[in-house]
Design a protein around this motif. Structure first.
Motif, mmCIF file in Angstrom:
data_model
loop_
_atom_site.group_PDB
_atom_site.id
_atom_site.type_symbol
_atom_site.label_atom_id
_atom_site.label_comp_id
_atom_site.label_asym_id
_atom_site.label_seq_id
_atom_site.Cartn_x
_atom_site.Cartn_y
_atom_site.Cartn_z
ATOM 1 N N GLY A 1 52.332 -30.657 -28.598
ATOM 2 C CA GLY A 1 51.572 -31.660 -30.010
ATOM 3 C C GLY A 1 51.786 -32.619 -30.009
ATOM 4 O O GLY A 1 50.864 -33.454 -30.691
ATOM 5 N N TRP A 2 53.501 -33.422 -29.946
ATOM 6 C CA TRP A 2 53.922 -34.920 -30.480
ATOM 7 C C TRP A 2 54.027 -35.604 -29.044
ATOM 8 O O TRP A 2 53.094 -35.423 -28.469
ATOM 9 N N GLY A 3 52.967 -36.893 -30.411
ATOM 10 C CA GLY A 3 52.834 -37.951 -29.163
ATOM 11 C C GLY A 3 51.455 -38.257 -28.568
ATOM 12 O O GLY A 3 51.416 -39.128 -28.307
ATOM 13 N N ILE A 4 50.311 -37.956 -29.167
ATOM 14 C CA ILE A 4 48.992 -37.844 -28.679
ATOM 15 C C ILE A 4 48.370 -37.691 -30.255
ATOM 16 O O ILE A 4 48.727 -37.082 -31.252
ATOM 17 N N ALA A 5 47.207 -38.055 -30.371
ATOM 18 C CA ALA A 5 46.519 -38.150 -31.328
ATOM 19 C C ALA A 5 45.272 -37.567 -31.110
ATOM 20 O O ALA A 5 44.754 -37.914 -29.815
#
Length: 311
Positions: free
Chosen positions: A252-256
């Motif tokens: 879930g890290w690295g995108i918005a």
């Protein structure tokens, strides 16, 4: 989606130029002190001035939130918590006033000129239940009633005129919290909502990736690569479609994943060797199940660290 415009004036040493700036901007950062903005309607990009902060702030974890026409970036410098604010009206950065109870890993959301920050971890590492609001017009912080549960790594959204804090972890041993909490601004009270979290916010997982459009709540499940919608009546999450193929992440890290007007926006950075594209995807829920279109693309050598919507 209709977007009103505000007049923005950039004044340089020898000239003055007035341009129209759309009301809705997607602000994001793929670098330590560099921020960019993107307008989903005109497809216009804007580079912000480089944030002038010390080396400690540059390499610390940072969190962001928009309030009114300000972008807040919260992190740590050599003196403790530091807050910088970018003003859309002056196109410049300045130091902001610290929270009453400094913390990180909080849930946050904004409603007009006001941003709300709830829970998180204080400077001693303790998980907090404290809640504060920030007024972008006065720069003042106000302490609000505390959460029902101390929690960190949760996510915040505004929906139906209320503030929700969802998921994360807390309690003894930092166990996963599957519940949500609803704050009623008029009653100034919190309400517990069981099983409101779609997952995330524990272990190595990012906080829940949530977006609100037309007072409907959506979540990105990056493990299953699916989009979920929250059924308010049944209090359950329902799968409604797929995420775009390139919406890859590391837990879930690295995108918005954000609500922006009448659409859901995904900002994703490069994932594959030799691929330096950053792409922005859009889906309009009122038009049916998730069908994603690329509305922005540019070169980038990193993933997305921070993202917020100003509007």
């Amino acid at each position: 989606m209709q977007s009103s415009v505000v007049s923005k004036k950039f004044t340089g040493p020898t000239s003055s130029v007035r341009i129209n700036v759309p009301e809705l901007w997607v602000f994001f950062s793929c670098h330590a002190l560099m921020w960019e903005a993107f307008d989903p309607l005109s497809k216009q990009w804007m580079d912000l001035p480089i944030l002038n902060a010390d080396e400690v702030f540059q390499f610390s974890d940072k969190e962001s939130m928009a309030a009114g026409t300000e972008l807040l970036v919260l992190g740590k410098d050599m003196f403790g918590q530091a807050i910088y604010k970018y003003s859309l009206s002056t196109n410049s950065w300045s130091a902001g006033k610290k929270m009453n109870t400094p913390r990180c890993l909080f849930a946050s959301a904004c409603l007009g000129k006001t941003a709300i920050f709830a829970g998180g971890v204080d400077e001693s590492g303790k998980t907090r239940d404290t809640v504060e609001s920030y007024d972008s017009e006065t720069g003042a912080w106000e302490t609000l009633p505390s959460l029902l549960n101390s929690r960190k790594m949760s996510s915040g959204v505004m929906m139906d005129g209320k503030f929700y804090v969802i998921g994360g972890s807390g309690g003894k041993g930092g166990k996963a919290l599957l519940s949500g909490e609803e704050y009623d601004f008029e009653a100034k009270k919190w309400r517990h909502i069981p099983n409101m979290s779609p997952g995330g916010g524990t272990g190595s997982m990012a906080p829940p990736l949530l977006a609100v459009v037309a007072n409907e709540l959506y979540a990105a499940d990056c493990l299953a690569m699916t989009v979920k919608k929250y059924n308010k009546v049944k209090n359950v999450w329902e799968n409604i479609g797929r995420l775009p193929e390139r919406a890859e992440s590391m837990g879930g890290w690295g995108i918005a994943f954000r609500g922006c007007g009448d659409r859901v926006i995904i900002v994703g950075g490069p994932r594959r060797r030799g691929d330096s594209r950053l792409e922005i995807y859009s889906w309009v829920p009122s038009q049916g199940p998730p069908e994603w279109s690329v509305i922005g693309q540019k070169e980038s050598n990193s993933f997305v660290y921070n993202c917020t919507i100003m509007g």
